[in-house]
Design a protein around this motif. Structure first.
Motif, mmCIF file in Angstrom:
data_model
loop_
_atom_site.group_PDB
_atom_site.id
_atom_site.type_symbol
_atom_site.label_atom_id
_atom_site.label_comp_id
_atom_site.label_asym_id
_atom_site.label_seq_id
_atom_site.Cartn_x
_atom_site.Cartn_y
_atom_site.Cartn_z
ATOM 1 N N ASP A 227 0.835 -1.202 0.000
ATOM 2 C CA ASP A 227 0.000 0.000 0.000
ATOM 3 C C ASP A 227 0.871 1.255 0.000
ATOM 4 O O ASP A 227 0.608 2.214 -0.736
ATOM 5 C CB ASP A 227 -0.905 0.028 1.240
ATOM 6 N N LEU A 228 1.913 1.238 0.830
ATOM 7 C CA LEU A 228 2.809 2.387 0.891
ATOM 8 C C LEU A 228 3.455 2.637 -0.468
ATOM 9 O O LEU A 228 3.520 3.770 -0.960
ATOM 10 C CB LEU A 228 3.890 2.160 1.942
ATOM 11 N N ALA A 229 3.930 1.548 -1.098
ATOM 12 C CA ALA A 229 4.560 1.677 -2.416
ATOM 13 C C ALA A 229 3.560 2.193 -3.449
ATOM 14 O O ALA A 229 3.902 3.032 -4.295
ATOM 15 C CB ALA A 229 5.137 0.337 -2.850
ATOM 16 N N ASP A 230 2.315 1.704 -3.385
ATOM 17 C CA ASP A 230 1.284 2.144 -4.334
ATOM 18 C C ASP A 230 0.978 3.631 -4.172
ATOM 19 O O ASP A 230 0.810 4.357 -5.161
ATOM 20 C CB ASP A 230 0.003 1.326 -4.138
ATOM 21 N N HIS A 231 0.882 4.081 -2.920
ATOM 22 C CA HIS A 231 0.575 5.493 -2.675
ATOM 23 C C HIS A 231 1.656 6.390 -3.282
ATOM 24 O O HIS A 231 1.357 7.395 -3.937
ATOM 25 C CB HIS A 231 0.478 5.766 -1.170
ATOM 26 N N ILE A 232 2.910 6.009 -3.070
ATOM 27 C CA ILE A 232 4.017 6.819 -3.590
ATOM 28 C C ILE A 232 4.037 6.785 -5.110
ATOM 29 O O ILE A 232 4.255 7.805 -5.772
ATOM 30 C CB ILE A 232 5.348 6.317 -2.998
ATOM 31 N N SER A 233 3.783 5.610 -5.679
ATOM 32 C CA SER A 233 3.759 5.494 -7.133
ATOM 33 C C SER A 233 2.635 6.337 -7.731
ATOM 34 O O SER A 233 2.839 7.059 -8.716
ATOM 35 C CB SER A 233 3.593 4.025 -7.537
ATOM 36 N N ALA A 237 4.405 9.534 -9.116
ATOM 37 C CA ALA A 237 4.843 8.957 -10.394
ATOM 38 C C ALA A 237 6.291 8.468 -10.314
ATOM 39 O O ALA A 237 7.035 8.536 -11.283
ATOM 40 C CB ALA A 237 4.683 9.969 -11.537
ATOM 41 N N PHE A 238 6.668 7.944 -9.131
ATOM 42 C CA PHE A 238 8.046 7.519 -8.912
ATOM 43 C C PHE A 238 8.257 6.056 -9.287
ATOM 44 O O PHE A 238 9.390 5.580 -9.285
ATOM 45 C CB PHE A 238 8.413 7.731 -7.438
ATOM 46 N N GLY A 239 7.203 5.354 -9.653
ATOM 47 C CA GLY A 239 7.344 3.939 -9.948
ATOM 48 C C GLY A 239 7.141 3.098 -8.700
ATOM 49 O O GLY A 239 6.980 3.600 -7.585
ATOM 50 N N GLN A 240 7.169 1.786 -8.878
ATOM 51 C CA GLN A 240 6.851 0.855 -7.808
ATOM 52 C C GLN A 240 8.101 0.481 -7.018
ATOM 53 O O GLN A 240 8.942 -0.274 -7.478
ATOM 54 C CB GLN A 240 6.191 -0.406 -8.386
ATOM 55 N N ILE A 241 8.207 1.014 -5.802
ATOM 56 C CA ILE A 241 9.299 0.630 -4.916
ATOM 57 C C ILE A 241 9.023 -0.781 -4.407
ATOM 58 O O ILE A 241 7.904 -1.096 -3.998
ATOM 59 C CB ILE A 241 9.408 1.605 -3.733
ATOM 60 N N ASP A 243 8.844 -4.116 -2.049
ATOM 61 C CA ASP A 243 8.432 -4.211 -0.652
ATOM 62 C C ASP A 243 9.611 -4.278 0.313
ATOM 63 O O ASP A 243 9.541 -3.755 1.425
ATOM 64 C CB ASP A 243 7.533 -5.438 -0.456
ATOM 65 N N ASP A 244 10.695 -4.937 -0.088
ATOM 66 C CA ASP A 244 11.844 -5.030 0.813
ATOM 67 C C ASP A 244 12.440 -3.656 1.088
ATOM 68 O O ASP A 244 12.813 -3.334 2.221
ATOM 69 C CB ASP A 244 12.915 -5.960 0.229
ATOM 70 N N THR A 245 12.540 -2.814 0.056
ATOM 71 C CA THR A 245 13.069 -1.467 0.253
ATOM 72 C C THR A 245 12.135 -0.648 1.136
ATOM 73 O O THR A 245 12.590 0.106 2.010
ATOM 74 C CB THR A 245 13.270 -0.769 -1.105
ATOM 75 N N VAL A 246 10.822 -0.795 0.936
ATOM 76 C CA VAL A 246 9.860 -0.099 1.797
ATOM 77 C C VAL A 246 10.021 -0.555 3.246
ATOM 78 O O VAL A 246 10.032 0.266 4.179
ATOM 79 C CB VAL A 246 8.416 -0.345 1.310
ATOM 80 N N LEU A 247 10.153 -1.873 3.441
ATOM 81 C CA LEU A 247 10.336 -2.387 4.798
ATOM 82 C C LEU A 247 11.585 -1.793 5.443
ATOM 83 O O LEU A 247 11.551 -1.329 6.591
ATOM 84 C CB LEU A 247 10.434 -3.913 4.778
ATOM 85 N N TYR A 248 12.706 -1.811 4.727
ATOM 86 C CA TYR A 248 13.938 -1.285 5.294
ATOM 87 C C TYR A 248 13.802 0.208 5.633
ATOM 88 O O TYR A 248 14.374 0.686 6.616
ATOM 89 C CB TYR A 248 15.108 -1.511 4.342
ATOM 90 N N ALA A 249 13.048 0.937 4.819
ATOM 91 C CA ALA A 249 12.824 2.349 5.123
ATOM 92 C C ALA A 249 12.018 2.512 6.403
ATOM 93 O O ALA A 249 12.318 3.381 7.246
ATOM 94 C CB ALA A 249 12.118 3.023 3.951
ATOM 95 N N VAL A 250 10.982 1.691 6.580
ATOM 96 C CA VAL A 250 10.176 1.734 7.804
ATOM 97 C C VAL A 250 11.041 1.387 9.016
ATOM 98 O O VAL A 250 10.983 2.047 10.063
ATOM 99 C CB VAL A 250 8.976 0.769 7.690
ATOM 100 N N LEU A 251 11.860 0.348 8.875
ATOM 101 C CA LEU A 251 12.734 -0.063 9.976
ATOM 102 C C LEU A 251 13.802 0.996 10.257
ATOM 103 O O LEU A 251 14.113 1.285 11.419
ATOM 104 C CB LEU A 251 13.400 -1.397 9.652
ATOM 105 N N ALA A 252 14.384 1.575 9.204
ATOM 106 C CA ALA A 252 15.453 2.563 9.376
ATOM 107 C C ALA A 252 14.954 3.792 10.116
ATOM 108 O O ALA A 252 15.693 4.387 10.916
ATOM 109 C CB ALA A 252 16.018 2.960 8.014
ATOM 110 N N ARG A 253 13.732 4.182 9.860
ATOM 111 C CA ARG A 253 13.181 5.334 10.576
ATOM 112 C C ARG A 253 13.143 5.066 12.077
ATOM 113 O O ARG A 253 13.423 5.944 12.893
ATOM 114 C CB ARG A 253 11.771 5.620 10.060
ATOM 115 N N ARG A 254 12.818 3.831 12.464
ATOM 116 C CA ARG A 254 12.646 3.496 13.886
ATOM 117 C C ARG A 254 13.963 3.165 14.582
ATOM 118 O O ARG A 254 14.036 3.182 15.807
ATOM 119 C CB ARG A 254 11.688 2.310 14.007
ATOM 120 N N GLY A 255 15.000 2.836 13.812
ATOM 121 C CA GLY A 255 16.286 2.493 14.409
ATOM 122 C C GLY A 255 17.322 2.260 13.333
ATOM 123 O O GLY A 255 17.001 1.767 12.248
ATOM 124 N N ALA A 256 18.571 2.598 13.623
ATOM 125 C CA ALA A 256 19.615 2.574 12.590
ATOM 126 C C ALA A 256 19.936 1.173 12.094
ATOM 127 O O ALA A 256 20.303 0.992 10.938
ATOM 128 C CB ALA A 256 20.884 3.239 13.124
#
Length: 582
Positions: A227-233, A237-241, A243-256
Motif C-alpha cells: 500500500d505504501l509503495a502504491d501510494h508513492i507510485s 509517479a516515482f514507480g513501484q518501490i 516491498d523489501d526497500t519499503v520495509l527497510y525504510a520503515v525499519l530505518a526510521r525506527r532504528g539505525a
C-alpha cells in the motif's frame, strides 16, 4: 509441536472456468498472512502460454473453512463476497489463481499486469494494445464465448481465424488444475503448512515474512508495505518501490540497525529502548514511514535529479534518505545542498567501500544519522563517502539495470528531454506512465542507429541511446529517421526562426546538434557516435561536478559555526567537516 493433520488432504481437480468463477463469487479467499501479489506481466503471460500448450502449472493447496461476508480486494478485483460455511482459502498457488481471475476479467484487466490479449495471427499472448486491433483479442473476450461471437460479428473479415479462437476458448475454460483440499479446524496447522511450503523452492522475502508476522487479525484490513509503495507510485509517479526497500525504510526510521530481529518489532517489552519511537504500533510506523519516504522521494526528484525508482543508482540510498527525512523533515537549504552532495558522492562510490557491501553500507550510513543533530549527521554522512578522487562512469557499456548507466540517465534527465515529434518536454508523469510496473527503465530508452548498422566496438556505447519515454506521433518510425527527417508535426514551424530554435532545443535536450544530424543524414554513423559519445561524457562530467561538488569544502550552515563565546577567531574545520581537492 503440532499434532499434524487429522485426515489426509483430498485430491481433486478444478477446470479454470470453475476456479475463476469461485474467485469472482467470493468463494475462494486468501489468508491474511499470505504474501502480496508479486507477479509481473511476463509471469502472467508465461502462465497462459503454459496452459494453451498443455504444460502443467502445478497443483494448488486449498484450506476448507468458513468465510465471513466481506469486501475482497484481490489484485485489481473488488468483490462483495457473501458468507460461506465452506470456502476455499489458498495456502499455495495464490499467484496463479489470482492472475487467472484478474486477467480473464474485464475489471481485473484494468491493471497493466493483467491487461493481456491473444494475437490470433502470431499465436502468442501480448499486452493489450491501446487501440483495438481485430486479430488481437482481449483475454476476457476470448474466455467468454458470447463475447467472442460478438467480436467476430464486429470483424467479419477474420473468418479464417474463428476456429483457432474457439479452440483456444475451449482450452482456457476446460484446462484442469489439480488441487489438494485440507479439512482441518486448527489455524496453527494452516500456519505450519504455510511455513513448510515456503521453506522449499522460492523462499519468502524479508518483507513477506515481516508482513505475515504483523498481519493482525483475520478480517481486519490494515496498511501493507505494498500500500505504501502504491501510494508513492500513484501520487509522485516515482514507480513501484519493492516491498523489501519499503520495509527497510520503515525499519530505518525506527532504528539505525535495519538488520535487527523483525519478530519483536512491535508491542513487546523486550524491544523497549531499541526503537527511537517507543510505544508506536505497526500502523503508526507504516504511516510515519510512508511520510518519510515521500519526503525522500521528493528530494530525489527535485534536488537530486532522480525522477523515477528505476533510475535510482542504489536502492539502499533511498533507505538512508528515508531515515534522514524522518528525523529532519524540513532541512535548511545549506544542509539540503550538502545532502545532495552526499547522495551523488555515495552513488559514485557505491556499496563496495563498506564492509559487507550493501548490508554494511545501509547499516553504516543509517548509523550516521542521529536525532536532533542535523549538522553532525550530514557531516558524518559526507565523511563516510570521502574517496581520494572521483571516478567517472564508463559509458562504453550501457546497461539499464546497472548503477553507472542510471547515473548517466539522471544526467540526461537534467536536460529536460523533449519529444522529437512534438517538441514537448517530457514530464515525470510521462516517465511514470511508460514505466508503470517495470523494474528497469529499458522501455524509456531507445536506440538511435539500428544495431545492425553499428560497428561492434560501439554497440554498447551510451552514445547510441536516448532517454525518450514518449513519442506522441509517428511512433512506428525509427528514431534515426525522426531526427534525420523531422516529423510532420514540426515541419510547419521549421522554416522560420522560431521553428528552428525549437528544433535546436529538441536536439540539445538529447545532447545532439545539427552537425551530428548531418553525419547521420550522410550515413556516417560511426562518426556520429564518436561525436555524441564525447558530448555525453562531457555532460556527465559537468553534471557530477555540479551535483557532487568534489572540490568544495563541506562547510556546515553559518548558524552552526557560531562559537559560544563569540570569539573572532575562525574555528578550523575538522577532517570530518571538510576536505579539499586531492
Amino acid at each position: 509441536m503440532s499434532a499434524g493433520l487429522g485426515t489426509r488432504p483430498n485430491a481433486t481437480t478444478y477446470d479454470i472456468e470453475r476456479l475463476v468463477g469461485m474467485v469472482w463469487e467470493g468463494r475462494i479467499r486468501v489468508p491474511h498472512f499470505q504474501r502480496e501479489l508479486r507477479w509481473g506481466r511476463k509471469d502472467v503471460i508465461y502462465l497462459f502460454d503454459s496452459i494453451v500448450k498443455g504444460y502443467p502449472i502445478g497443483s494448488l493447496l486449498l484450506w476448507v473453512r468458513p468465510a465471513p461476508a466481506e469486501r475482497l480486494h484481490l489484485g485489481a478485483l473488488d468483490i462483495d463476497a457473501p458468507s460461506y460455511d465452506q470456502s476455499l482459502w489458498v495456502v499455495d498457488g495464490q499467484q496463479r489463481v489470482m492472475s487467472l481471475a484478474n486477467a480473464l476479467s474485464e475489471d481485473g484487466a484494468q491493471d497493466p499486469r493483467f491487461a493481456l490479449s491473444y494475437d490470433l495471427r502470431e499465436e502468442d499472448f501480448v499486452a493489450s494494445p491501446t487501440v483495438a486491433e481485430p486479430h488481437i483479442v482481449p483475454l476476457p473476450t476470448l474466455f467468454d464465448l458470447r463475447k467472442l461471437l460478438t467480436w467476430f460479428a464486429k470483424y467479419p473479415n477474420l473468418g479464417e481465424l474463428q476456429d483457432r479462437a474457439f479452440n483456444l476458448t475451449t482450452v482456457l475454460r476446460q484446462y484442469p488444475v489439480p488441487a489438494y483440499q485440507v479439512e482441518q479446524g486448527e489455524t496453527e496447522v494452516l500456519q505450519v503448512i504455510f511455513d513448510r511450503m515456503n521453506n522449499y523452492g522460492k523462499r519468502l522475502s524479508r518483507a513477506e515474512i515481516f508482513s505475515a508476522l504483523n498481519a493482525g487479525p483475520e478480517g481486519v484490513r490494515s496498511l501493507t508495505l505494498s500500500d505504501l509503495a502504491d501510494h508513492i507510485s500513484n501520487d509522485l509517479a516515482f514507480g513501484q518501490i519493492d516491498d523489501d526497500t519499503v520495509l527497510y525504510a520503515v525499519l530505518a526510521r525506527r532504528g539505525a540497525d535495519v538488520q535487527r530481529d523483525i519478530h519483536l518489532e512491535f508491542g513487546d517489552d523486550r524491544r523497549r529502548g531499541q526503537s527511537e519511537f517507543p510505544g508506536e504500533d505497526r500502523d503508526g510506523a507504516y504511516r510515519a514511514g510512508e511520510e518519510a519516504l515521500i519526503r525522500a522521494v521528493r528530494f530525489l526528484q527535485t534536488d537530486a535529479c532522480v525522477p523515477h525508482f528505476t533510475l535510482l543508482p542504489y536502492r539502499y540510498l533511498l533507505v538512508v534518505l528515508a531515515r534522514f527525512f524522518a528525523h529532519f523533515p524540513d532541512p535548511d537549504p545549506a544542509n539540503r545542498r550538502l545532502l545532495r552532495r552526499w547522495f551523488w558522492r555515495a552513488a559514485l562510490v557505491g556499496p563496495a567501500v563498506f564492509r559487507g557491501s550493501t548490508t554494511g553500507a545501509v547499516r553504516t550510513l543509517c548509523g550516521k544519522i542521529r536525532a536532533g543533530d542535523i549538522t553532525g549527521s550530514v557531516q558524518d554522512l559526507l565523511a563516510a563517502v570521502d574517496p581520494p578522487a572521483a571516478v567517472l562512469p564508463d559509458l562504453r557499456r550501457f546497461r539499464t539495470n546497472e548503477a553507472y548507466t542510471k547515473i548517466a540517465l539522471c544526467s540526461w534527465w537534467e536536460l529536460s528531454p523533449r519529444d522529437p515529434t512534438t517538441g514537448a518536454v517530457t514530464e515525470i508523469e510521462d516517465l511514470g506512465e511508460q514505466l508503470a510496473d517495470r523494474t528497469t527503465c529499458a522501455d524509456a530508452v531507445r536506440y538511435i542507429v539500428p544495431s545492425r548498422r553499428v560497428e561492434a566496438g560501439q554497440r554498447l556505447w551510451a552514445a547510441n541511446r536516448v532517454l525518450m519515454p514518449v513519442m506522441q506521433h509517428e511512433a512506428g518510425r525509427d528514431v534515426i529517421d525522426i531526427f534525420v527527417n523531422p516529423p510532420i508535426a514540426l515541419v510547419g514551424v521549421l522554416n522560420n526562426d522560431e521553428g528552428d530554435q525549437q528544433w535546436q532545443s529538441v536536439l540539445a535536450s538529447h545532447l545532439m546538434s545539427s552537425d551530428m544530424v548531418g553525419l547521420l543524414r550522410s550515413g556516417r554513423d560511426s562518426e556520429f557516435l564518436n561525436r555524441r559519445q564525447e558530448a555525453v561524457i562531457a555532460h556527465l562530467d559537468s553534471f557530477l561536478r555540479r551535483k557532487a561538488e568534489w572540490g568544495f569544502e563541506d562547510t556546515p550552515p553559518m548558524s552552526e559555526l557560531l562559537i559560544e563565546d563569540l570569539s573572532d577567531e575562525e574555528r578550523p574545520l575538522t577532517d570530518e567537516e571538510s576536505y579539499g581537492p586531492a
